[in-house]
Enzyme design. Structure first.
Site, short mmCIF file in Angstrom:
data_model
loop_
_atom_site.label_atom_id
_atom_site.label_comp_id
_atom_site.label_asym_id
_atom_site.label_seq_id
_atom_site.Cartn_x
_atom_site.Cartn_y
_atom_site.Cartn_z
N HIS A 1 -6.68 3.59 5.89
CA HIS A 1 -5.66 2.71 6.43
C HIS A 1 -5.15 3.25 7.77
O HIS A 1 -4.96 4.45 7.93
CB HIS A 1 -4.48 2.59 5.46
CG HIS A 1 -3.47 1.58 5.86
ND1 HIS A 1 -3.62 0.24 5.62
CD2 HIS A 1 -2.28 1.71 6.51
CE1 HIS A 1 -2.59 -0.42 6.09
NE2 HIS A 1 -1.76 0.45 6.64
N ASP B 1 -8.63 2.31 1.70
CA ASP B 1 -7.27 1.82 1.92
C ASP B 1 -6.76 1.19 0.62
O ASP B 1 -7.47 0.38 0.01
CB ASP B 1 -7.31 0.76 3.03
CG ASP B 1 -5.95 0.24 3.43
OD1 ASP B 1 -4.95 0.53 2.75
OD2 ASP B 1 -5.88 -0.47 4.45
N SER C 1 -1.67 -4.26 9.08
CA SER C 1 -0.88 -3.83 7.94
C SER C 1 0.32 -4.77 7.73
O SER C 1 0.12 -5.96 7.48
CB SER C 1 -0.46 -2.37 8.13
OG SER C 1 0.03 -1.81 6.94
#
Length: 313
Positions: free
Chosen positions: A283, A253, A158
């Site tokens: 995610h 996501d 991320s």
């Protein structure tokens, strides 16, 4: 189809009334993330060694944590320098401790996790400065730490995937930090947040549009920074000559499309970039192996690609 285990996790979060991150102060969000990780993360695997250390940086010392895998032997180890996720606002060495242990054992490499400074106290580009300084410190201190500086990879999930992509570009441009591989797990690559998956997956799948705005606004001070490649590596005008990459995304996501776009851009620029999308996942799934079986598959894939990259370096 959303994986039934992911659906069950989302239903559990809703039923328990767990507050969305964007409704919390940064301090409370950090504490909540740290405290609730045990609900979804496996037990930490045994490794040969764990040491908390401090790297030098332009904004002061940077806490780092060194992991060495079981069965490491006596020779210098290849090393993954890992930057945790959390929107440049939350996350720390403890929230990603389990994943770093899994990657160390799975890839047969050392891992150095970096506790970079975060917003809103330390805004863009402080995190970039910290991860570059910490990575240079790892290279400089490699011999003393029992590491092989010629086999150094970077990676993250991320926000950490964003920082790993940025570090790879910065290292190429500086010419003083050879990186043999970049592991980009559902990376943020375009701060403009305009890809279709932001709309399709922006509500109901854990990471929401509101939470992404919260993270963005606590990290980015000026809208013009969205166009700076150190925030949006996808926007760099020259992506040639970068390390081989694995880009991993999740089908549900909001960041899916910009991860795919970055993999495509890396390939188009002549780099070796492998792309894998876990179509049924959300995610953050790679750290959630206690409740999501596909997390173990993703970790094993990342470890195998690291091992392969180190073997050919």
């Amino acid at each position: 189809m959303l994986h039934p285990q992911a659906r069950a996790l989302l239903d559990f979060i809703e039923a328990r009334g767990i507050p969305p991150t964007h409704t919390l102060s940064p301090a409370d969000a950090r504490a909540y993330y740290r405290e609730r990780r045990t609900a979804t993360q496996p037990l930490p695997a045994e490794v040969a060694e764990v040491r908390d250390l401090a790297a030098d940086g332009p904004h002061g010392t940077i806490a780092v944590r060194l992991y060495k895998p079981l069965g490491a032997g006596s020779g210098p180890l290849p090393v993954l320098v890992y930057y945790h996720g959390g929107g440049w606002v939350i996350g720390d060495l403890d929230t990603h401790d389990v994943l770093c242990r899994e990657l160390a054992n799975g890839a047969g490499c050392a891992v150095v996790a970096v506790d970079y400074r975060m917003g809103p106290e330390h805004r863009f580009p402080t995190a970039v400065d910290d991860v570059l300084a910490a990575t240079r410190w790892v290279r400089r201190e490699a011999a003393a730490l029992g590491l092989d500086a010629s086999r150094l990879a970077v990676g993250g999930d991320s926000a950490g995937g964003n920082l790993a992509a940025v570090a790879s570009i910065a290292a190429r441009d500086a010419g003083d930090l050879p990186i043999v591989f970049q592991l980009l797990i559902y990376p943020a690559t375009d701060m403009r947040r305009g890809h279709p998956s932001h709309q399709a997956n922006g509500q109901g799948y854990l990471l929401t549009r509101d939470t992404m705005t919260y993270f963005h606004d606590h990290y980015i001070t000026d809208a013009k920074h969205d166009l700076d490649w150190r925030a949006s590596p996808l926007l760099h005008t020259d992506l040639a000559g970068l390390p081989p990459a694995l880009v991993l995304t999740a089908g549900y996501d909001p960041l899916r499309d910009e991860g795919a776009a970055y993999a495509e851009a890396l390939t188009a620029a002549g780099n070796r970039a492998n792309y894998v999308c876990f179509e049924r996942q959300i995610h953050g799934f790679i750290t959630m192996g206690k409740v999501l079986d596909e997390a173990h598959t993703a970790v094993a894939l990342c470890a195998a690609e690291l091992r392969r990259a180190f073997a050919s370096a």
